[in-house]
Scaffold this motif. Structure first.
Motif, PDB file in Angstrom:
ATOM      1  N   GLU A  47      -0.974 -32.228  73.073  1.00 15.50           N
ATOM      2  CA  GLU A  47      -0.842 -32.637  71.679  1.00 15.50           C
ATOM      3  C   GLU A  47       0.607 -32.448  71.257  1.00 15.50           C
ATOM      4  OE1 GLU A  47      -3.613 -31.062  68.871  1.00 15.50           O
ATOM      5  OE2 GLU A  47      -5.240 -31.057  70.339  1.00 15.50           O
ATOM      6  N   ALA A  48       1.067 -33.340  70.434  1.00 13.48           N
ATOM      7  CA  ALA A  48       2.440 -33.268  69.951  1.00 13.48           C
ATOM      8  C   ALA A  48       2.580 -32.098  68.985  1.00 13.48           C
ATOM      9  CB  ALA A  48       2.828 -34.563  69.258  1.00 13.48           C
ATOM     10  N   THR A  49       3.657 -31.343  69.168  1.00 13.90           N
ATOM     11  CA  THR A  49       3.949 -30.244  68.254  1.00 13.90           C
ATOM     12  C   THR A  49       4.768 -30.810  67.108  1.00 13.90           C
ATOM     13  OG1 THR A  49       4.021 -28.735  70.123  1.00 13.90           O
ATOM     14  CG2 THR A  49       5.023 -27.969  68.072  1.00 13.90           C
ATOM     15  N   PRO A  50       4.328 -30.598  65.886  1.00 14.93           N
ATOM     16  CA  PRO A  50       5.096 -31.166  64.780  1.00 14.93           C
ATOM     17  C   PRO A  50       6.467 -30.499  64.668  1.00 14.93           C
ATOM     18  CG  PRO A  50       3.330 -29.757  63.958  1.00 14.93           C
ATOM     19  CD  PRO A  50       3.172 -29.857  65.440  1.00 14.93           C
ATOM     20  N   THR A  51       7.472 -31.300  64.379  1.00 16.07           N
ATOM     21  CA  THR A  51       8.825 -30.797  64.198  1.00 16.07           C
ATOM     22  C   THR A  51       8.927 -30.206  62.798  1.00 16.07           C
ATOM     23  OG1 THR A  51       9.664 -32.540  65.633  1.00 16.07           O
ATOM     24  CG2 THR A  51      11.272 -31.436  64.208  1.00 16.07           C
ATOM     25  N   PRO A  52       9.377 -28.947  62.715  1.00 10.18           N
ATOM     26  CA  PRO A  52       9.473 -28.360  61.379  1.00 10.18           C
ATOM     27  C   PRO A  52      10.557 -29.068  60.568  1.00 10.18           C
ATOM     28  CG  PRO A  52      10.384 -26.876  63.032  1.00 10.18           C
ATOM     29  CD  PRO A  52       9.786 -28.048  63.757  1.00 10.18           C
ATOM     30  N   GLU A  53      10.307 -29.163  59.293  1.00 16.66           N
ATOM     31  CA  GLU A  53      11.290 -29.811  58.429  1.00 16.66           C
ATOM     32  C   GLU A  53      12.490 -28.899  58.276  1.00 16.66           C
ATOM     33  OE1 GLU A  53       9.855 -31.429  54.764  1.00 16.66           O
ATOM     34  OE2 GLU A  53       7.955 -31.984  55.650  1.00 16.66           O
ATOM     35  N   ALA A  54      13.654 -29.503  58.257  1.00 17.74           N
ATOM     36  CA  ALA A  54      14.879 -28.733  58.107  1.00 17.74           C
ATOM     37  C   ALA A  54      14.977 -28.207  56.681  1.00 17.74           C
ATOM     38  CB  ALA A  54      16.088 -29.613  58.421  1.00 17.74           C
ATOM     39  N   THR A  55      15.428 -26.966  56.591  1.00 21.73           N
ATOM     40  CA  THR A  55      15.647 -26.386  55.279  1.00 21.73           C
ATOM     41  C   THR A  55      16.979 -26.913  54.770  1.00 21.73           C
ATOM     42  OG1 THR A  55      14.496 -24.400  55.987  1.00 21.73           O
ATOM     43  CG2 THR A  55      15.867 -24.211  54.012  1.00 21.73           C
ATOM     44  N   PRO A  56      16.961 -27.567  53.636  1.00 23.14           N
ATOM     45  CA  PRO A  56      18.225 -28.125  53.163  1.00 23.14           C
ATOM     46  C   PRO A  56      19.227 -27.020  52.822  1.00 23.14           C
ATOM     47  CG  PRO A  56      16.504 -28.387  51.508  1.00 23.14           C
ATOM     48  CD  PRO A  56      15.863 -27.798  52.722  1.00 23.14           C
ATOM     49  N   THR A  57      20.459 -27.250  53.210  1.00 22.64           N
ATOM     50  CA  THR A  57      21.525 -26.315  52.883  1.00 22.64           C
ATOM     51  C   THR A  57      21.969 -26.602  51.461  1.00 22.64           C
ATOM     52  OG1 THR A  57      22.228 -26.330  55.185  1.00 22.64           O
ATOM     53  CG2 THR A  57      23.811 -25.494  53.566  1.00 22.64           C
ATOM     54  N   PRO A  58      21.913 -25.590  50.622  1.00 25.22           N
ATOM     55  CA  PRO A  58      22.312 -25.853  49.243  1.00 25.22           C
ATOM     56  C   PRO A  58      23.799 -26.199  49.171  1.00 25.22           C
ATOM     57  CG  PRO A  58      21.925 -23.508  49.583  1.00 25.22           C
ATOM     58  CD  PRO A  58      21.540 -24.217  50.846  1.00 25.22           C
ATOM     59  N   ALA A  59      24.120 -27.097  48.288  1.00 23.90           N
ATOM     60  CA  ALA A  59      25.522 -27.471  48.099  1.00 23.90           C
ATOM     61  C   ALA A  59      26.252 -26.288  47.483  1.00 23.90           C
ATOM     62  CB  ALA A  59      25.623 -28.684  47.189  1.00 23.90           C
ATOM     63  N   PRO A  60      27.444 -25.984  47.972  1.00 25.75           N
ATOM     64  CA  PRO A  60      28.162 -24.849  47.416  1.00 25.75           C
ATOM     65  C   PRO A  60      28.536 -25.114  45.953  1.00 25.75           C
ATOM     66  CG  PRO A  60      29.575 -26.055  48.928  1.00 25.75           C
ATOM     67  CD  PRO A  60      28.209 -26.671  49.001  1.00 25.75           C
ATOM     68  N   GLU A  61      28.451 -24.057  45.163  1.00 25.47           N
ATOM     69  CA  GLU A  61      28.846 -24.172  43.757  1.00 25.47           C
ATOM     70  C   GLU A  61      30.364 -24.234  43.717  1.00 25.47           C
ATOM     71  OE1 GLU A  61      28.590 -21.532  39.707  1.00 25.47           O
ATOM     72  OE2 GLU A  61      27.129 -21.159  41.282  1.00 25.47           O
ATOM     73  N   MET A  62      30.881 -25.136  42.920  1.00 23.11           N
ATOM     74  CA  MET A  62      32.330 -25.346  42.881  1.00 23.11           C
ATOM     75  C   MET A  62      32.810 -25.330  41.440  1.00 23.11           C
ATOM     76  SD  MET A  62      33.216 -27.174  46.292  1.00 23.11           S
ATOM     77  CE  MET A  62      34.739 -27.680  45.796  1.00 23.11           C
ATOM     78  N   SER A  63      34.088 -25.014  41.285  1.00 18.82           N
ATOM     79  CA  SER A  63      34.772 -25.143  40.003  1.00 18.82           C
ATOM     80  C   SER A  63      36.172 -25.660  40.300  1.00 18.82           C
ATOM     81  CB  SER A  63      34.814 -23.792  39.264  1.00 18.82           C
ATOM     82  OG  SER A  63      35.654 -22.887  39.954  1.00 18.82           O
ATOM     83  N   GLN A  64      36.916 -25.935  39.242  1.00 19.54           N
ATOM     84  CA  GLN A  64      38.254 -26.480  39.442  1.00 19.54           C
ATOM     85  C   GLN A  64      39.229 -25.756  38.526  1.00 19.54           C
ATOM     86  OE1 GLN A  64      39.150 -30.708  38.490  1.00 19.54           O
ATOM     87  NE2 GLN A  64      39.354 -30.900  40.701  1.00 19.54           N
ATOM     88  N   THR A  65      40.402 -25.436  39.047  1.00 18.43           N
ATOM     89  CA  THR A  65      41.417 -24.756  38.248  1.00 18.43           C
ATOM     90  C   THR A  65      42.133 -25.784  37.377  1.00 18.43           C
ATOM     91  OG1 THR A  65      43.229 -25.057  39.825  1.00 18.43           O
ATOM     92  CG2 THR A  65      41.782 -23.138  40.149  1.00 18.43           C
ATOM     93  N   ALA A  66      42.963 -25.298  36.474  1.00 20.67           N
ATOM     94  CA  ALA A  66      43.726 -26.190  35.594  1.00 20.67           C
ATOM     95  C   ALA A  66      44.638 -27.113  36.406  1.00 20.67           C
ATOM     96  CB  ALA A  66      44.538 -25.373  34.597  1.00 20.67           C
ATOM     97  N   ALA A  67      45.107 -26.651  37.553  1.00 18.84           N
ATOM     98  CA  ALA A  67      45.988 -27.461  38.403  1.00 18.84           C
ATOM     99  C   ALA A  67      45.200 -28.437  39.274  1.00 18.84           C
ATOM    100  CB  ALA A  67      46.840 -26.549  39.285  1.00 18.84           C
ATOM    101  N   GLY A  68      43.848 -28.416  39.200  1.00 18.06           N
ATOM    102  CA  GLY A  68      43.026 -29.356  39.963  1.00 18.06           C
ATOM    103  C   GLY A  68      42.609 -28.871  41.338  1.00 18.06           C
ATOM    104  N   VAL A  69      42.805 -27.576  41.627  1.00 22.35           N
ATOM    105  CA  VAL A  69      42.404 -27.026  42.920  1.00 22.35           C
ATOM    106  C   VAL A  69      40.913 -26.705  42.859  1.00 22.35           C
ATOM    107  CG1 VAL A  69      42.722 -25.133  44.564  1.00 22.35           C
ATOM    108  CG2 VAL A  69      44.698 -26.079  43.335  1.00 22.35           C
ATOM    109  N   ASN A  70      40.146 -27.177  43.853  1.00 22.86           N
ATOM    110  CA  ASN A  70      38.710 -26.908  43.915  1.00 22.86           C
ATOM    111  C   ASN A  70      38.474 -25.510  44.460  1.00 22.86           C
ATOM    112  OD1 ASN A  70      37.854 -29.413  42.947  1.00 22.86           O
ATOM    113  ND2 ASN A  70      38.018 -30.328  44.979  1.00 22.86           N
ATOM    114  N   ILE A  71      37.636 -24.743  43.751  1.00 20.84           N
ATOM    115  CA  ILE A  71      37.292 -23.382  44.138  1.00 20.84           C
ATOM    116  C   ILE A  71      35.816 -23.342  44.529  1.00 20.84           C
ATOM    117  CG2 ILE A  71      37.129 -20.970  43.386  1.00 20.84           C
ATOM    118  CD1 ILE A  71      40.011 -21.949  43.596  1.00 20.84           C
ATOM    119  N   ILE A  72      35.520 -22.875  45.737  1.00 20.12           N
ATOM    120  CA  ILE A  72      34.147 -22.702  46.202  1.00 20.12           C
ATOM    121  C   ILE A  72      33.727 -21.306  45.757  1.00 20.12           C
ATOM    122  CG2 ILE A  72      32.619 -22.575  48.200  1.00 20.12           C
ATOM    123  CD1 ILE A  72      34.738 -24.334  49.670  1.00 20.12           C
TER     124      ILE A  72
END
Length: 150
Positions: A47-72
Motif C-alpha cells: 500500500e502506498a504510504t501517504p506523503t506528509p504535508e510540508a509544514t509551511p515556513t512562516p515568512a520572516p517578519e520585516m520592517s524598514q528603516t528610514a534609509a530603506g534598509v530591510n530589517i528581519i
C-alpha cells in the motif's frame, strides 16, 4: 476368405504400429524429459504510504528603516567586541545615539537583510550597530553589562 483378410489386416496394423514410434524400452529407445515451469505466485502490491504535508515556513517578519534598509525581525543578545557607536539608522553617516563598551550586552530586535547591521535597543531607544563589531558570544575575559537595565 474373411479370415485371411482379417489376418492380413492385423499383420498390417502390427507393422504400422511398430513403425509409428511405439517402443518397448530397448537400448535404442529415446526418452524426452519435459520439465514443467512453475507458475509464479503473485507478489502483493504494498500500500502506498501517504506523503506528509510540508509544514509551511512562516515568512520572516520585516520592517524598514528610514534609509530603506530591510530589517528581519529576531530576538537575540549580541555583545560588543569593540567599542561601537549605536546609530539612528543603518549608515555610518547616521546620527550617533550612544556608544558601547567591550563586552556590553545588546538586546537585538533584528538584523539587516544583508547582515551588515544589527538592530538593537539601548536605553529604550532603537538603534543600529555594524555587525562587524558585535558577536553572539561574549568576548573572553570581559564582564558583560546588560544595556536594558540602564
Amino acid at each position: 476368405m474373411k479370415k485371411s483378410r482379417l489376418l492380413i489386416l492385423l499383420a498390417a496394423l502390427a507393422v504400422a504400429a511398430s513403425g509409428c514410434g511405439y517402443s518397448t524400452g530397448g537400448e535404442d529407445s529415446t526418452v524426452t524429459v519435459i520439465e514443467a515451469t512453475p507458475t509464479p505466485t503473485a507478489t502483493p502490491t504494498p500500500e502506498a504510504t501517504p506523503t506528509p504535508e510540508a509544514t509551511p515556513t512562516p515568512a520572516p517578519e520585516m520592517s524598514q528603516t528610514a534609509a530603506g534598509v530591510n530589517i528581519i525581525k529576531q530576538n537575540a543578545t549580541y555583545y560588543a567586541i569593540e567599542g561601537v557607536n549605536v546609530r539612528s539608522d543603518c549608515s555610518t553617516d547616521a546620527q550617533i545615539i550612544t556608544g558601547t563598551t567591550v563586552g556590553q550586552a545588546l538586546t537585538s530586535t533584528g538584523v539587516s537583510e544583508d547582515g551588515q547591521w544589527v538592530e538593537v535597543t539601548v536605553n529604550d531607544q532603537t538603534g543600529y550597530v555594524s555587525s562587524q563589531y558585535v558577536s553572539t558570544e561574549a568576548p573572553a575575559g570581559t564582564a558583560t553589562t546588560d544595556t536594558t537595565a540602564q
